[in-house]
Design an enzyme around this catalytic site. Sequence first.
Site, short mmCIF file in Angstrom:
data_model
loop_
_atom_site.label_atom_id
_atom_site.label_comp_id
_atom_site.label_asym_id
_atom_site.label_seq_id
_atom_site.Cartn_x
_atom_site.Cartn_y
_atom_site.Cartn_z
N SER A 174 0.84 -1.18 0.03
CA SER A 174 0.11 -0.10 0.09
C SER A 174 0.85 1.35 -0.14
O SER A 174 1.78 1.51 -0.96
CB SER A 174 -1.00 -0.20 1.28
OG SER A 174 -1.93 1.01 0.86
N ASP A 270 -8.13 -3.05 -7.53
CA ASP A 270 -7.44 -2.71 -6.14
C ASP A 270 -8.75 -2.16 -5.33
O ASP A 270 -9.27 -1.08 -5.78
CB ASP A 270 -6.32 -1.74 -6.51
CG ASP A 270 -5.73 -1.65 -4.83
OD1 ASP A 270 -6.41 -1.04 -4.10
OD2 ASP A 270 -4.44 -2.00 -4.60
N HIS A 337 -6.67 -5.81 -1.84
CA HIS A 337 -5.33 -4.84 -1.54
C HIS A 337 -4.55 -5.39 -0.76
O HIS A 337 -4.79 -5.62 0.46
CB HIS A 337 -5.82 -3.52 -0.90
CG HIS A 337 -5.24 -2.45 -0.68
ND1 HIS A 337 -4.56 -1.73 -1.87
CD2 HIS A 337 -4.50 -1.94 0.28
CE1 HIS A 337 -3.85 -0.77 -1.48
NE2 HIS A 337 -3.55 -0.69 -0.14
#
Length: 390
Positions: A174, A270, A337
């Site tokens: 991330s 995502d 994610h």
Amino acid sequence: MESGRITLWLNLLVCAIILLKAEGDFVPITLVENAVSKGAVCLDGSPPAYHLDNGFGEGINSWIVHIEGGGWCESVTTCLNRKDTRLGSSNQMVEQIAFSGYLSNDKQFNPDFYNWNRVKIRYCDGASFTGDVEKVDPTTNLHFRGARVFVAVIEDLLAKGMENAENAILSGCSAGGLATILNCDRFKALLPAGAKVKCVSDAGYFINVKDISGAQHIEEFYKQVVTTHGSAKHLPPSCTSRLSPELCFFPQNMASEISAPIFLVNAAYDSWQIKNILAPGVADPHGLWRNCKLDINNCSPDQLSIMQDFRMEFKKALSVIGNSPSNGMFIDSCYVHCQTESQETWFTSDSPQLANKVRDCILCSLLQKMSVFVWLLVITVFHFISNSKA
């Protein structure tokens, strides 16, 4: 019916036991106390931190340095909200964390990297380790020093054996995945000249697209991040010389200029980007996307069509990586994610079994694990982009 339920619960229990075992050992925290004198500190002025699980055997001179994710703070107000949490202060971090996925030390669950030196850098600056503002406002006591933190942590690791590294991987999830892209060449420059240095970004390829209202929400947000943290000076000059600094926070505008080999692991759908870039709350005042974002099975045909368009934009943004023999990517069509640090999506014993759409993503994770390993140790291009639709 009752026997079916019992079987289901037994299967769930077995899976839970396996995943608990896969979590591996707990790894203690290390505070970089000497970084404080260099001004390399978290938002609240506390020292930066990391967790190190030492390698052994054939992996003694190989390193994985993984950067924690956790979003960004774009203003004094949001950074103040973050300051007294683990994402802004090492004083709020737990003493130990479990390593799993490709940080695991268990050969059964991480057969390729289990004996490497495995590091997790804690994320406490709020700007993907790019900020560098000298002045500290005494009324807020906020320190925007992420770029200094990155260097201080790497230097501490060098002193603990990474100076002898033969193989070194910088990775992250991330915001940590974005930090990996933005700091990839900086990492390479800090490592020994003879080391094989590569970067793996997991869910860090954030793209610049308009939201469902037609606004450039994420571009404006990144502009505020870069301005608040003084990040421009630590973004690639080759990019900032031709584009405004906030545009250089997007990998699609600077990744092609990274000299170190880089590998991308990302979902074309995502889930964080769908929720926060494509359909952020500010663009959906009536909450028409709320249920869709929670579960794509609740999405209307029109919403699925918009998500398909997002996927096409994502694929277009990837084109800048090109077909360099030193780069690679694994782009699946899961609604997820981050996939490398979680054992469920990195490597599990039932990965090859394809029973339903959920298994499809688990199967992809096995291919993902294999493709990352092949790319890391055999310098060859590896591109996998799923053509599955939502």
